[in-house]
Design an enzyme around this catalytic site. Structure first.
Site, short mmCIF file in Angstrom:
data_model
loop_
_atom_site.label_atom_id
_atom_site.label_comp_id
_atom_site.label_asym_id
_atom_site.label_seq_id
_atom_site.Cartn_x
_atom_site.Cartn_y
_atom_site.Cartn_z
N GLY A 196 0.80 -1.12 -0.10
CA GLY A 196 -0.09 0.07 0.16
C GLY A 196 0.95 1.25 -0.11
O GLY A 196 1.97 1.29 -0.34
N HIS A 211 2.52 4.91 -4.61
CA HIS A 211 3.42 5.93 -5.38
C HIS A 211 3.37 5.59 -6.81
O HIS A 211 3.08 4.36 -7.23
CB HIS A 211 4.41 6.26 -4.70
CG HIS A 211 5.56 5.20 -4.31
ND1 HIS A 211 5.98 4.59 -5.58
CD2 HIS A 211 5.86 4.54 -3.46
CE1 HIS A 211 6.94 3.75 -4.94
NE2 HIS A 211 6.72 3.53 -3.58
N ALA A 212 4.31 6.78 -7.47
CA ALA A 212 4.41 6.39 -8.98
C ALA A 212 4.96 5.14 -9.45
O ALA A 212 4.92 4.57 -10.43
CB ALA A 212 5.09 7.75 -9.47
N GLY A 213 6.09 4.54 -8.41
CA GLY A 213 6.66 3.45 -8.61
C GLY A 213 5.82 2.21 -8.73
O GLY A 213 5.69 1.54 -9.74
N HIS A 214 4.80 2.10 -7.92
CA HIS A 214 3.79 1.09 -7.94
C HIS A 214 3.01 1.16 -9.07
O HIS A 214 2.47 0.24 -9.84
CB HIS A 214 2.91 1.34 -6.71
CG HIS A 214 3.58 0.89 -5.30
ND1 HIS A 214 3.64 2.09 -4.68
CD2 HIS A 214 3.87 -0.30 -4.96
CE1 HIS A 214 4.13 1.65 -3.36
NE2 HIS A 214 4.28 0.14 -3.52
N GLY A 255 9.29 -4.38 -8.36
CA GLY A 255 10.07 -3.15 -8.85
C GLY A 255 11.36 -3.36 -8.43
O GLY A 255 11.91 -4.03 -7.68
N VAL A 270 11.49 3.81 -10.50
CA VAL A 270 10.83 5.33 -10.76
C VAL A 270 11.27 6.32 -9.74
O VAL A 270 11.53 6.05 -8.66
CB VAL A 270 9.37 5.39 -10.57
CG1 VAL A 270 8.69 6.67 -11.27
CG2 VAL A 270 8.73 4.35 -11.65
N SER A 319 8.08 4.28 -0.45
CA SER A 319 6.87 4.85 0.82
C SER A 319 7.43 5.31 1.92
O SER A 319 7.18 6.30 2.53
CB SER A 319 6.09 3.31 1.09
OG SER A 319 5.60 3.18 0.09
#
Ligand code: PAF
Length: 303
Positions: free
Chosen positions: A48, A51-54, A166, A195, A205
């Site tokens: 949870g 962010h942009a990476g997820h 990632g 990212v 996070s």
């Protein structure tokens, strides 16, 4: 409404409502129904605080599978410090909005009791020897047993055609690939590029824990790794010296480095002279926050 996209043979669900499921039997029933429709299923495991990476992982899943399942579970077993687990950001409502916007089909959001009904002591756990005990594993005892156990459970429950992770957590990615190979789990494990913020800081996070002053210093980790990488690309192979130099420079800027280490990309062993596919990994502390990052290097023989 289902529309077949003729060029890619993908089916797009327009205005689909995202399912939110907390229990395993309901999840399995839904996945079985999709499989009867010959859907391919991608899983993006997360804790949870998306962010942009997820987002980039979910976009990849969306583009490469007919059904996208995202799990949100802050896994207590992988935290080596109770205060870290307590402080881990939980932003479920915002996360679900983001997942809907990305056309996610299903959010699997189990409680701790659902995934660990007998508690976490004395249950079967997954150990990935050696890979799990170096670098992050040396600094965070038990961390990767927690990761490997929860990822194995999620892969066994969902049985996806692909699961997307990632590359920021590079050691985690290798551990997941290894356990899938060793345990003959089905499905492909896909790693996607890190990212970054415009100043180079890897999305995480944990960035949200940084004070303004720490946030200003944090991109120094990526800069230090790039610096080591530049020297290696130019022909330097005295890796230990370059790493020590990077540590001194990080300390000089007020950061508290844990390690900077150049490794062979496919198994994280110390590189031999002929190794061309490398990864430079680093970890720092900023106050009570630990940040990790890495860069990949593919060396050309004409260096
Ligand atoms: O990378 C993460 O967010 C976690 O380690 C994972 C893979 C979701 C397992 O809890």
């Amino acid at each position: 409404m289902w529309i077949q996209h003729t060029s890619s043979k993908r089916y797009f669900a327009h205005n689909a409502i995202m399912l939110t499921i907390a229990n395993i039997s309901e999840l399995r029933a839904r996945l079985a129904a999709w499989r009867r429709q010959a859907a391919s299923i991608a899983l993006v495991p997360t804790m949870g605080n998306l962010h942009a990476g997820h987002m980039s992982l979910i976009e990849y899943a969306r583009a490469n599978a007919t059904r996208v399942v995202v799990s949100i579970f802050v896994n207590p077993m992988q935290f080596d410090r109770a205060e870290d687990l307590a402080a881990y950001p939980r932003t479920l409502e915002e996360d679900c909005c983001q997942l809907r916007a990305l056309d996610t089909d299903l959010a699997f959001i189990p409680t701790v009791d659902v995934l660990y009904p007998r508690g976490m002591e004395n249950i079967t756990r997954v150990e990935v020897p050696h890979l799990a005990y170096i670098l992050e594993g040396a600094s965070r005892p038990g961390h990767f047993a927690g990761v490997a156990t929860i990822v194995t459970k999620l892969l066994t429950i969902v049985q996806p055609d692909m699961a997307v992770f990632g590359e920021k957590d590079y050691q985690q990615l290798l551990i997941v690939q290894r356990l899938v190979a060793d345990l003959n789990l089905p499905g492909e494990i896909v790693g996607r590029p890190t990212v970054r913020e415009p100043d180079g800081l890897a999305m995480s996070s944990r960035n949200g824990h940084l004070t303004a002053q720490e946030r200003a210093l944090a991109p120094g980790l990526h800069a230090a790794l790039l610096d080591v990488g530049d020297h290696i690309r130019k022909g330097r192979s005295d890796y230990s010296w370059l790493e020590r130099q990077a540590i001194h420079e990080l300390q000089a800027t007020g950061l508290r480095p844990d390690y900077v280490s150049t490794r062979r990309a496919y198994d994280l062993a110390l590189p031999d002279a002929g190794d061309r596919d490398l990864v430079v990994l680093g970890a720092i502390w900023l106050g009570g926050t630990r940040l990790i990052d890495n860069i990949r290097l593919t060396l050309m023989d004409y260096r």
